[in-house]
Write an enzyme that holds these catalytic residues in place. Structure first.
Site, PDB file in Angstrom:
ATOM      1  N   ASP A   1       0.849  -1.190   0.000  1.00  0.00           N
ATOM      2  CA  ASP A   1       0.000   0.000   0.000  1.00  0.00           C
ATOM      3  C   ASP A   1       0.887   1.244   0.000  1.00  0.00           C
ATOM      4  OD1 ASP A   1      -1.872   1.942   0.422  1.00  0.00           O
ATOM      5  OD2 ASP A   1      -2.672   1.126   2.291  1.00  0.00           O
TER       6      ASP A   1
ATOM      7  N   ASP B   1      -3.346   2.542  -5.711  1.00  0.00           N
ATOM      8  CA  ASP B   1      -2.191   2.536  -4.807  1.00  0.00           C
ATOM      9  C   ASP B   1      -1.995   1.245  -4.029  1.00  0.00           C
ATOM     10  OD1 ASP B   1      -4.535   2.992  -3.446  1.00  0.00           O
ATOM     11  OD2 ASP B   1      -3.611   4.243  -1.926  1.00  0.00           O
ATOM     12  N   GLU B   2      -2.873   0.262  -4.224  1.00  0.00           N
ATOM     13  CA  GLU B   2      -2.723  -0.978  -3.466  1.00  0.00           C
ATOM     14  C   GLU B   2      -2.630  -2.153  -4.417  1.00  0.00           C
ATOM     15  OE1 GLU B   2      -5.512  -1.594  -0.259  1.00  0.00           O
ATOM     16  OE2 GLU B   2      -5.745   0.556  -0.005  1.00  0.00           O
TER      17      GLU B   2
END
Lengths: 79, 417
Positions: B9, B105-106
């Protein structure tokens, strides 16, 4: 001193596999610097001016410096 | 073979990227905020320094500035965030071929076979962390575990630029003591429901009776039971493999509140055109429409209905959405935001059962017209051809930014002659 991104004109040699080798930099269109050796090529963030780009560690004369390429545009970090 | 999965993350993704792009911002409280003029003036992301002042994601900019007067607000640059996300995927691709993104973003990354032990996986995670710092100038939190749910939980537990590992041997001590709400798939409402049954921790949930959970929460109850016991076996998708599209939607927060049905129709028409364009690209048709209405008191309601004919026509989707709106919305408050979603999707080549009540010739004509319109837009630009009622629309962000296209310029030249 605060560094800034200066976009430069570059003469590049492209090998059979498509790798870029910068050979000469025109700094602000006035001064011309020949690159003696490309020491390293890797993606890296431009720590002084920001952003990420392909970073070419190059030797010009006795000095080692960084030259960056981002989406076809070349720049150096200069004060 | 024991599975080893990591979840990575990017810390305060948007704000970190902005700071990486502009080193002068480093050390200052920075938040990425939407445009106030478009009424998107909320905090989208904030960095660690802003977090210390209590600035929260989703709060209105003026509230955040009251908490932190020196807060630097920067506008979002989604194209740059997409670029960083792509570069991040390239880093993960050096470690595994199974990479499943969850948002920009993950990402989950399956290291099974690439790392034989957790020690090796830790070494890989450390390398990924350091590459992110060197190559992109941002930090990541990485969780390592034996399934996706626990890996995600671990990355939440890991601090900024840290790695947190949970193995099959220690998950009971490390995870079962945590509150149920920390587990993925358990939202605020479910957590309250579970609390009413005295289920407070993940351990409590794991010790519950699975049949009882199913009787109360349905299939989700069984999933929760499996996840709490570390039995989640869902696989990580292959790099570049995308899950099947289940619905296609678009929404907008209007510049000003909508006050009558005409304005609502125009917004639905504009949104449906975006939906129809995506449906065509995916080669799909929809047999249902779902709308979401958010009023100026920020109350959101959602409705759905079936369409008379399976379609990808913008006009037919907008008509279905609008009649649903007319039927369900009582205009107690003005409307702030609307969204349209095409649901019950099927392949456009699916055989169609005709009936006597629908005008299929009209439907075919409509589809031909809209295909022509889409083709014109593809060739001459999005504003080359527009519905008349949308020409002067000024409540939909972006709708009135009419940049002349070559087609419009030629058309105007022709008019002058």
């Amino acid at each position: 001193m605060q560094k800034r991104k200066i976009f430069v004109e570059v003469i590049i040699r492209v090998d059979e596999e498509g790798n870029n080798y910068p050979e000469c930099i025109f700094f602000e269109r006035e001064r011309k610097y020949f690159i003696d050796k490309v020491i390293d090529v890797r993606r890296a963030c431009a720590t002084k001016t920001g952003g990420t780009a392909m970073r070419y560690t190059v030797r010009i004369g006795s000095k080692t410096t960084y030259l960056f390429e981002d989406e076809g545009k070349w720049f150096v970090e200069a004060s | 073979m024991e599975r080893i999965i990591i979840h990575s993350d990017m810390n305060s993704c948007y704000a970190s990227i902005e700071c990486s792009l502009n080193p002068e911002l480093c050390g200052k409280p920075v938040a990425v905020g939407g445009r106030k003029e478009d009424r998107h003036g909320i905090i989208l992301a904030k960095n660690e320094e802003a977090k210390r002042y209590g600035v929260k994601t989703g709060e209105v900019i003026w509230q955040a500035q009251r908490k932190c007067p020196d807060l630097v607000i920067v506008p979002p640059h989604f194209d740059i965030y997409m670029k960083y996300s792509r570069l991040a995927s390239q880093i993960y691709a050096d470690y595994s071929d199974r990479i499943e993104p969850m948002g920009l973003d993950e990402v989950w990354c399956d290291l099974t076979g690439y790392a034989k032990t957790y020690k090796e996986a830790n070494a890989m995670a450390d390398e990924i962390r350091s590459r992110f710092k060197d190559e992109l100038g941002i930090t990541v939190s990485i969780g390592i575990s034996f399934n996706k749910i626990f890996a995600k939980l671990c990355s939440d537990l890991a601090g900024r630029d840290e790695v947190y590992t949970v193995t099959p041997d220690n998950f009971k001590e490390k995870i079962w003591t945590l509150p149920v709400s920390s587990m993925m798939g358990i939202g605020r409402k479910t957590a309250v429901q579970l609390k009413n049954y005295c289920i407070n921790t993940i351990g409590d949930l794991a010790a519950s009776d699975s049949e009882w959970l199913r009787s109360v929460f349905g299939v989700c109850g069984l999933d929760m039971y499996r996840n709490a016991n570390g039995l989640d076996m869902s696989s990580v998708a292959k790099y570049g493999e995308y899950p099947e599209v289940k619905s296609i939607g678009h929404g907008v927060t209007c510049k000003e509140d909508l006050t009558d049905n005409d304005q609502v129709w125009r917004v639905f028409l504009s949104l449906s055109q975006l939906v129809a364009k995506k449906l065509k690209a995916e080669k799909m048709i929809a047999s249902g429409v779902q709308i979401s209405i958010r009023d100026n008191q920020l109350v959101t309601k959602q409705f759905q209905c079936e369409t008379p004919i399976s379609t990808r026509s913008a006009f037919e989707i907008a008509t279905a959405a609008f009649s649903l709106f007319e039927k369900q919305y009582t205009w107690r408050n003005n409307v702030r935001a609307l969204s349209v979603r095409a649901i019950n999707l099927e392949d456009e080549d699916t055989p169609l059962q005709l009936d006597l009540y629908n005008d299929y010739r009209k439907h075919d004509r409509q589809m031909k017209i809209e295909d022509t319109v889409l083709d014109l837009r593809r060739r001459f630009g999005e504003n080359a051809i527009k519905n008349c009622c949308l020409m002067l629309e000024d409540k939909i962000p972006g709708e009135s930014d009419n940049k002349p296209t070559p087609f419009m310029r030629d058309f105007r030249k022709g008019e002058k002659k």
